[in-house]
Design a protein around this motif. Sequence first.
Motif, PDB file in Angstrom:
ATOM      1  N   HIS A   1      31.087  59.582  24.659  1.00 25.48           N
ATOM      2  CA  HIS A   1      32.098  58.399  24.210  1.00 25.48           C
ATOM      3  C   HIS A   1      33.493  58.686  24.853  1.00 25.48           C
ATOM      4  N   LEU A   2      34.026  59.739  25.206  1.00 23.19           N
ATOM      5  CA  LEU A   2      35.261  59.779  25.856  1.00 23.19           C
ATOM      6  C   LEU A   2      35.329  59.335  27.311  1.00 23.19           C
ATOM      7  N   THR A   3      34.330  59.698  28.115  1.00 24.66           N
ATOM      8  CA  THR A   3      34.001  59.209  29.336  1.00 24.66           C
ATOM      9  C   THR A   3      34.091  57.713  29.331  1.00 24.66           C
ATOM     10  N   ASN A   4      33.512  57.151  28.446  1.00 22.12           N
ATOM     11  CA  ASN A   4      33.241  55.480  28.405  1.00 22.12           C
ATOM     12  C   ASN A   4      34.671  55.065  28.005  1.00 22.12           C
ATOM     13  N   VAL A   5      35.360  55.655  27.341  1.00 26.63           N
ATOM     14  CA  VAL A   5      36.760  55.072  26.929  1.00 26.63           C
ATOM     15  C   VAL A   5      37.646  55.185  28.131  1.00 26.63           C
ATOM     16  N   LEU A   6      37.691  56.146  28.772  1.00 30.77           N
ATOM     17  CA  LEU A   6      38.345  56.125  30.150  1.00 30.77           C
ATOM     18  C   LEU A   6      37.940  55.219  31.079  1.00 30.77           C
ATOM     19  N   TYR A   7      36.541  55.330  31.351  1.00 33.38           N
ATOM     20  CA  TYR A   7      36.113  54.254  32.253  1.00 33.38           C
ATOM     21  C   TYR A   7      36.259  52.915  32.070  1.00 33.38           C
ATOM     22  N   ASN A   8      36.170  52.523  30.656  1.00 34.04           N
ATOM     23  CA  ASN A   8      36.614  51.080  30.205  1.00 34.04           C
ATOM     24  C   ASN A   8      37.847  50.899  30.631  1.00 34.04           C
ATOM     25  N   LEU A   9      38.810  51.787  30.332  1.00 33.60           N
ATOM     26  CA  LEU A   9      40.319  51.361  30.472  1.00 33.60           C
ATOM     27  C   LEU A   9      40.816  51.266  31.908  1.00 33.60           C
ATOM     28  N   ILE A  10      40.060  51.959  32.603  1.00 28.54           N
ATOM     29  CA  ILE A  10      40.413  52.043  34.295  1.00 28.54           C
ATOM     30  C   ILE A  10      39.851  50.589  34.847  1.00 28.54           C
ATOM     31  N   ASP A  11      38.535  50.527  34.426  1.00 32.41           N
ATOM     32  CA  ASP A  11      37.902  49.164  35.015  1.00 32.41           C
ATOM     33  C   ASP A  11      38.462  47.877  34.433  1.00 32.41           C
ATOM     34  N   ASN A  12      38.876  48.001  33.329  1.00 29.55           N
ATOM     35  CA  ASN A  12      39.777  46.818  32.860  1.00 29.55           C
ATOM     36  C   ASN A  12      40.983  46.634  33.708  1.00 29.55           C
ATOM     37  N   ALA A  13      41.840  47.786  34.014  1.00 33.43           N
ATOM     38  CA  ALA A  13      43.002  47.940  34.883  1.00 33.43           C
ATOM     39  C   ALA A  13      42.777  47.334  35.939  1.00 33.43           C
ATOM     40  N   ILE A  14      41.573  47.648  36.978  1.00 33.47           N
ATOM     41  CA  ILE A  14      41.158  46.903  37.992  1.00 33.47           C
ATOM     42  C   ILE A  14      41.058  45.654  38.005  1.00 33.47           C
ATOM     43  N   LYS A  15      40.340  44.948  36.972  1.00 31.07           N
ATOM     44  CA  LYS A  15      39.995  43.820  36.760  1.00 31.07           C
ATOM     45  C   LYS A  15      40.927  43.006  36.500  1.00 31.07           C
ATOM     46  N   TYR A  16      42.083  43.359  35.868  1.00 30.10           N
ATOM     47  CA  TYR A  16      43.142  42.465  35.570  1.00 30.10           C
ATOM     48  C   TYR A  16      44.313  42.412  36.599  1.00 30.10           C
ATOM     49  N   SER A  17      44.111  43.392  37.512  1.00 29.68           N
ATOM     50  CA  SER A  17      45.317  43.459  38.386  1.00 29.68           C
ATOM     51  C   SER A  17      45.004  42.552  39.820  1.00 29.68           C
TER      52      SER A  17
END
Length: 193
Positions: A84-100
Amino acid sequence: AIKRKEYLDISKHELNRLTILVDKVLKMSTLENGADEMVKTEVDVKSLTEDMLSSMKLHFEKNHVHLDYNVEGEDFIISGDKVHLTNVLYNLIDNAIKYSGDNPMIKVDLSSQSNQLDFSITDNGPGIPKEYHSKVFDRFFRIPSDDKHNVKGHGLGLHYVKAVVSNHQGSVRLKSEKGEGTTFIITIPKKND
């Protein structure tokens, strides 16, 4: 041959991530019911973060990401659910890329205090208007957008992030101004059994 091995390693990581993702979706409903389905073990958040960043290397290259990764302090061990922690970090980094947009500048900061870990991810995207700050963690909430970078998704990401972090007795908050990027900050206590 070295390049080929590197790509095979990355593919293996990606496959692993997809398995994790499916697992996340299946467990989503369990988190909703407040049932504690997390399997907590000793997790070294620093090596978890670094493993994940290296598994995302192709993803970074493909999206022309400029990554700035910083670590402060020592002892990054917490009691946590690694999947779950891996998912959380992946999620936030992936979002950051998508929105940048076209030139993502992503800053990842990990710091260890005496009794807690702080993990923050900053992007150089369009920012989130103040009126949506309290809603972004709601289930299915999507920020209304007329931008050409309208991002596909179901709005489960941040809701899930918050559920997992809460389950680790932690907190997640954001700092953002319209037009000035966004920072998500996760704080997790070291003793959270």
